[in-house]
Design a protein around this motif. Structure first.
Motif, PDB file in Angstrom:
ATOM      1  N   ASN A  14       0.821  -1.217   0.000  1.00 31.93           N
ATOM      2  CA  ASN A  14       0.000   0.000   0.000  1.00 31.93           C
ATOM      3  C   ASN A  14       0.853   1.264   0.000  1.00 31.93           C
ATOM      4  O   ASN A  14       0.460   2.276  -0.571  1.00 31.93           O
ATOM      5  CB  ASN A  14      -0.917   0.030   1.238  1.00 31.93           C
ATOM      6  N   ARG A  37      -6.474  -1.024 -12.414  1.00 32.91           N
ATOM      7  CA  ARG A  37      -7.616  -1.178 -11.512  1.00 32.91           C
ATOM      8  C   ARG A  37      -7.160  -1.468 -10.074  1.00 32.91           C
ATOM      9  O   ARG A  37      -7.734  -0.929  -9.131  1.00 32.91           O
ATOM     10  CB  ARG A  37      -8.544  -2.277 -12.003  1.00 32.91           C
ATOM     11  N   LEU A  38      -6.154  -2.307  -9.925  1.00 28.59           N
ATOM     12  CA  LEU A  38      -5.684  -2.623  -8.576  1.00 28.59           C
ATOM     13  C   LEU A  38      -5.005  -1.432  -7.920  1.00 28.59           C
ATOM     14  O   LEU A  38      -5.185  -1.190  -6.718  1.00 28.59           O
ATOM     15  CB  LEU A  38      -4.749  -3.841  -8.585  1.00 28.59           C
ATOM     16  N   ALA A  40      -5.671   1.718  -8.532  1.00 24.73           N
ATOM     17  CA  ALA A  40      -6.695   2.731  -8.249  1.00 24.73           C
ATOM     18  C   ALA A  40      -7.460   2.440  -6.966  1.00 24.73           C
ATOM     19  O   ALA A  40      -7.990   3.364  -6.342  1.00 24.73           O
ATOM     20  CB  ALA A  40      -7.672   2.820  -9.425  1.00 24.73           C
ATOM     21  N   ALA A  41      -7.487   1.177  -6.551  1.00 29.41           N
ATOM     22  CA  ALA A  41      -8.259   0.800  -5.358  1.00 29.41           C
ATOM     23  C   ALA A  41      -7.422   0.800  -4.072  1.00 29.41           C
ATOM     24  O   ALA A  41      -7.959   0.509  -3.003  1.00 29.41           O
ATOM     25  CB  ALA A  41      -8.882  -0.579  -5.572  1.00 29.41           C
ATOM     26  N   ARG A  42      -6.134   1.115  -4.172  1.00 31.14           N
ATOM     27  CA  ARG A  42      -5.304   1.173  -2.960  1.00 31.14           C
ATOM     28  C   ARG A  42      -5.734   2.332  -2.095  1.00 31.14           C
ATOM     29  O   ARG A  42      -6.206   3.328  -2.625  1.00 31.14           O
ATOM     30  CB  ARG A  42      -3.821   1.350  -3.328  1.00 31.14           C
ATOM     31  N   TYR A  44      -5.467  -1.120   0.532  1.00 35.40           N
ATOM     32  CA  TYR A  44      -6.290  -2.272   0.891  1.00 35.40           C
ATOM     33  C   TYR A  44      -6.151  -2.528   2.380  1.00 35.40           C
ATOM     34  O   TYR A  44      -5.044  -2.518   2.915  1.00 35.40           O
ATOM     35  CB  TYR A  44      -5.833  -3.513   0.113  1.00 35.40           C
ATOM     36  N   ASP A  49      -9.412  -8.100   0.586  1.00 35.40           N
ATOM     37  CA  ASP A  49      -9.850  -6.946  -0.211  1.00 35.40           C
ATOM     38  C   ASP A  49      -9.050  -6.856  -1.510  1.00 35.40           C
ATOM     39  O   ASP A  49      -9.605  -6.573  -2.572  1.00 35.40           O
ATOM     40  CB  ASP A  49      -9.684  -5.643   0.578  1.00 35.40           C
ATOM     41  N   ALA A  53     -10.503  -7.316  -5.322  1.00 30.46           N
ATOM     42  CA  ALA A  53     -10.239  -6.325  -6.367  1.00 30.46           C
ATOM     43  C   ALA A  53      -9.608  -6.992  -7.580  1.00 30.46           C
ATOM     44  O   ALA A  53      -9.939  -6.670  -8.731  1.00 30.46           O
ATOM     45  CB  ALA A  53      -9.330  -5.213  -5.836  1.00 30.46           C
TER      46      ALA A  53
END
Length: 178
Positions: A14, A37-38, A40-42, A44, A49, A53
Motif C-alpha cells: 500500500n 484497476r488494482l 486505483a483501489a489502494r 487495501y 480486499d 479487487a
C-alpha cells in the motif's frame, strides 16, 4: 480474535509509490488494465480486499486485455529461463518423463494454433499428467468457452502471485536434530 491492523506485507504494498507498486503487480499479471484497476483501489485493508479487487479486475478484462495478460506466461513445460516464478509454478513438469514433455509441447503448439494464444492453466500444485489431461480436454472447447476458462485460470494465478507479494511467508522451524 481479529486484528484491525493491516498485515505488514500488504502495508508495504500500500505504501509503495505508484511506479514501484505497478512493477510489483506486473510480476503477478502482465495486463496494464488489471494493474491500473488494482492501483486505483489502494490502499487495501486486508489481503482479501486485494484478492476481491483482483477478481473484479480479471472479470472486467476485455479480450485484448486477456491476450496481454497471457503474453506474460510461458508455455507449460517451458518456463522462462531465469524466472523463479514460472519455474516454481510449473514444478509439476520439471521431473516429467521426456515422453510427457514432448506430448505437452505438441499440445501447446496445437492449442496455440487453435486459439491464438498460450495454453494457460494454474499449474501450481498440478502434476505434468494433470496439465496434459487439461490441455487435451480443453483443446476441443469453443473459443468462447476457452476464453472464460482462461479468465478463471488467470484469476487463480493472480491470487497465488498476489499472496506471495503481500502475505508473510511462515518461517520453517526445524525440530532439534533436523
Amino acid at each position: 480474535m481479529t486484528s484491525t491492523s493491516t498485515p505488514p506485507g500488504l502495508a508495504r504494498f500500500n505504501e509503495l509509490e505508484e511506479r514501484a507498486a505497478s512493477a510489483a503487480l506486473h510480476e503477478a499479471c502482465a495486463s496494464v488494465e488489471w494493474r491500473r484497476r488494482l492501483l486505483a483501489a489502494r490502499p487495501y485493508a486486508t489481503a482479501d480486499d486485494l484478492y476481491a479487487a483482483s477478481d473484479a479486475a480479471t472479470a472486467a478484462l476485455t479480450g485484448a486485455d486477456l491476450a496481454e495478460a497471457m503474453a506474460g506466461h510461458p508455455p507449460i513445460g517451458r518456463p522462462k529461463p531465469g524466472d523463479p516464478t514460472s519455474a516454481r509454478e510449473q514444478r509439476g513438469m520439471a521431473g516429467a518423463a521426456e515422453e510427457l514433455k514432448a506430448e505437452m509441447l505438441e499440445l501447446n503448439l496445437a492449442y496455440q494454433e487453435r486459439f491464438g494464444h498460450v495454453f494457460l492453466i494454474c499449474a501450481t500444485g498440478r502434476t505434468g499428467e494433470e496439465m496434459r489431461d487439461a490441455a487435451r480436454a480443453r483443446i476441443g472447447n469453443s473459443p468462447e468457452e476457452e476464453r472464460e476458462i482462461v479468465r478463471t485460470e488467470l484469476g487463480r494465478i493472480n491470487r497465488i502471485r498476489l499472496a506471495r507479494l503481500v502475505e508473510p511467508v511462515e518461517p520453517v522451524v526445524l525440530a532439534e536434530g533436523d
